[in-house]
Design a protein around this motif. Sequence first.
Motif, short mmCIF file in Angstrom:
data_model
loop_
_atom_site.label_atom_id
_atom_site.label_comp_id
_atom_site.label_asym_id
_atom_site.label_seq_id
_atom_site.Cartn_x
_atom_site.Cartn_y
_atom_site.Cartn_z
N ILE A 173 0.84 -1.20 0.00
CA ILE A 173 0.00 0.00 0.00
C ILE A 173 0.89 1.26 0.00
O ILE A 173 0.59 2.24 -0.69
CB ILE A 173 -1.00 0.00 1.19
CG1 ILE A 173 -1.99 1.15 1.05
CG2 ILE A 173 -0.32 0.01 2.53
CD1 ILE A 173 -3.18 1.06 2.01
N PHE A 176 2.42 1.66 -3.42
CA PHE A 176 1.43 2.17 -4.38
C PHE A 176 1.24 3.68 -4.21
O PHE A 176 1.23 4.43 -5.20
CB PHE A 176 0.10 1.44 -4.19
CG PHE A 176 -0.99 1.91 -5.11
CD1 PHE A 176 -1.10 1.41 -6.40
CD2 PHE A 176 -1.89 2.88 -4.70
CE1 PHE A 176 -2.09 1.85 -7.26
CE2 PHE A 176 -2.88 3.34 -5.56
CZ PHE A 176 -2.98 2.83 -6.84
N LEU A 187 -2.48 11.98 -2.40
CA LEU A 187 -2.88 10.93 -1.46
C LEU A 187 -2.14 11.12 -0.14
O LEU A 187 -0.98 11.51 -0.14
CB LEU A 187 -2.56 9.54 -2.03
CG LEU A 187 -3.30 9.11 -3.29
CD1 LEU A 187 -2.79 7.75 -3.77
CD2 LEU A 187 -4.81 9.04 -3.05
N ILE A 193 -6.54 -0.01 3.35
CA ILE A 193 -6.95 -0.02 1.94
C ILE A 193 -8.30 0.69 1.74
O ILE A 193 -8.51 1.36 0.72
CB ILE A 193 -6.97 -1.47 1.39
CG1 ILE A 193 -7.07 -1.46 -0.14
CG2 ILE A 193 -8.07 -2.30 2.00
CD1 ILE A 193 -6.74 -2.77 -0.81
N ASN A 194 -9.20 0.60 2.70
CA ASN A 194 -10.50 1.26 2.55
C ASN A 194 -10.35 2.79 2.58
O ASN A 194 -11.04 3.51 1.87
CB ASN A 194 -11.47 0.78 3.62
CG ASN A 194 -11.80 -0.69 3.42
OD1 ASN A 194 -12.09 -1.12 2.30
ND2 ASN A 194 -11.71 -1.47 4.48
N LEU A 196 -7.61 4.27 1.61
CA LEU A 196 -6.94 4.57 0.34
C LEU A 196 -7.97 4.70 -0.78
O LEU A 196 -7.89 5.63 -1.61
CB LEU A 196 -5.93 3.45 0.01
CG LEU A 196 -5.32 3.49 -1.39
CD1 LEU A 196 -4.47 4.75 -1.60
CD2 LEU A 196 -4.46 2.24 -1.65
N ILE A 197 -8.95 3.79 -0.81
CA ILE A 197 -9.99 3.84 -1.85
C ILE A 197 -10.71 5.20 -1.80
O ILE A 197 -10.91 5.85 -2.83
CB ILE A 197 -11.02 2.70 -1.65
CG1 ILE A 197 -10.35 1.33 -1.79
CG2 ILE A 197 -12.20 2.84 -2.60
CD1 ILE A 197 -9.99 0.92 -3.17
N ILE A 200 -8.43 7.77 -3.21
CA ILE A 200 -8.34 7.69 -4.67
C ILE A 200 -9.60 8.30 -5.29
O ILE A 200 -9.53 9.08 -6.25
CB ILE A 200 -8.18 6.22 -5.14
CG1 ILE A 200 -6.82 5.66 -4.71
CG2 ILE A 200 -8.34 6.10 -6.65
CD1 ILE A 200 -6.64 4.17 -4.97
N PHE A 201 -10.74 7.98 -4.71
CA PHE A 201 -12.01 8.49 -5.24
C PHE A 201 -12.03 10.02 -5.24
O PHE A 201 -12.50 10.65 -6.17
CB PHE A 201 -13.17 7.95 -4.37
CG PHE A 201 -14.49 8.00 -5.06
CD1 PHE A 201 -14.80 7.07 -6.06
CD2 PHE A 201 -15.43 8.97 -4.76
CE1 PHE A 201 -16.01 7.11 -6.72
CE2 PHE A 201 -16.65 9.02 -5.42
CZ PHE A 201 -16.95 8.09 -6.40
N VAL A 204 -8.99 11.27 -8.07
CA VAL A 204 -9.00 11.10 -9.54
C VAL A 204 -10.07 11.97 -10.21
O VAL A 204 -11.03 12.35 -9.60
CB VAL A 204 -9.23 9.62 -9.96
CG1 VAL A 204 -8.04 8.79 -9.55
CG2 VAL A 204 -10.51 9.05 -9.39
#
Lengths: 204, 227
Positions: A173, A176, A187, A193-194, A196-197, A200-201, A204
């Motif tokens: 992670i 990345f 970021l 990871i949740n 991170l999602i 990312i949302f 982007v």
Amino acid sequence: MEIKKNKITAILGIDTDLNIDEEKLELDFLKSIKMIDYLKNKFNNLNEEKINEALKICLLTDIDKQKPLNVLSSNEIEKLELAIKLLENREMIILSDFEINFLNREFNYFKNLFKKMVTKYNKTVVFITNNLTRIMDIIDFILVVENKTVVLELNAKNIYYDKIYDYVDMPEIINFVKLARKNHAKLEDYTDINELIKGIFRSV
Amino acid sequence: MEIVLQNYNKNINGVDILKNINFNFNCNISLIGTSNSGKTSLLKFLENDYNVPRIYKNFMFFHSTVEDEIKYILLNTKQKKMVNDLLKDINLSINPNMLKNNDKIKLCILKGILNNNNYVSFDNILTYLPLKDKEYILKYLKQEHINYIIVSNDLNDLFNTDITYILNEGSIIASGASQKILLEEKLLKRLGFTLPFMIDLSLKLKDYNLIKDIYLDKELLVNKLWK
């Protein structure tokens, strides 16, 4: 080397062999004595109820208790070693490569147990490992050791510090996120990871 | 040459340890499952009946030097290079018991793979190694056409194998190409596994309609998301 009391510390590095008090039970595990009899013998000052309680906390069942030590799986050995540390009522629980023998579900249970041991019972927990990925969400401090010398000592909030990864593999992670930042992604220092999602949302 | 098991059963003291096992060992294999699912029992059977060396964390050494422990003098040039690369900075004339834990793990592995066998199995030992050492060893085995079985709790190891068998309570409950097994999200999570990071991330980003495919390469995914 200073290990902070009542905290969870990771000791990382290829050459982590340290002279810290960690009982080796390898020879005992060659014996054909049943687990429960071994414990009753080892802790003859404790009543059986106390022993059963420690085994239950470490996810060892009534069936496991009747198994001879020499047929235990590596997973069961880790659980038994932890139960012994609990019965000895040690202030500092040292876990060497503990995570390797567990799938995530069981390991998550133990992570919660360790957090509780630190916050409620004033224990100190030390992971000795090269696998930062599986413990990065519960540690407070990181010590990196090379040739029995501490070369880095930092708060786990600084887990993105590049220098750590001269000594151990970088969690994916983190790898990345660092790669994404090179592509100008905004970021934060995510370790979940949740989260991170979500990042990312937004990015982007 | 291959090892084929058909409807194999193993019972110890009235307990069924392995049930109706159909297993074909002619490529590189991952064997995964919960604790007590029969993984080690299967490897022990292959060791006893088919001479497939089972490499596991075992720090019992039988010789007074590292050199003798791995019979260094009998190794070919390529094997000697591997020993020197993996045990760099180690004087091979020292007692194996004097090695650091990490080097003892490497010594266990070297002993198992340097005996000119066509097969080998790793019983939850590769996870102790840094990634670069693990990759080095597996690359060597592939080059030498030595087929291996990896037992591990880390699903990233499936990327290094062709076929994966999932064991549960002594039975094979799923098998197939490792890359396909990795997409069995519900089954793997039900058993208690964590998906490899890139698969987990890709599946979650797919749920958010941010991507359409599974990306195993970080750089490709980063370039897709932040063009």
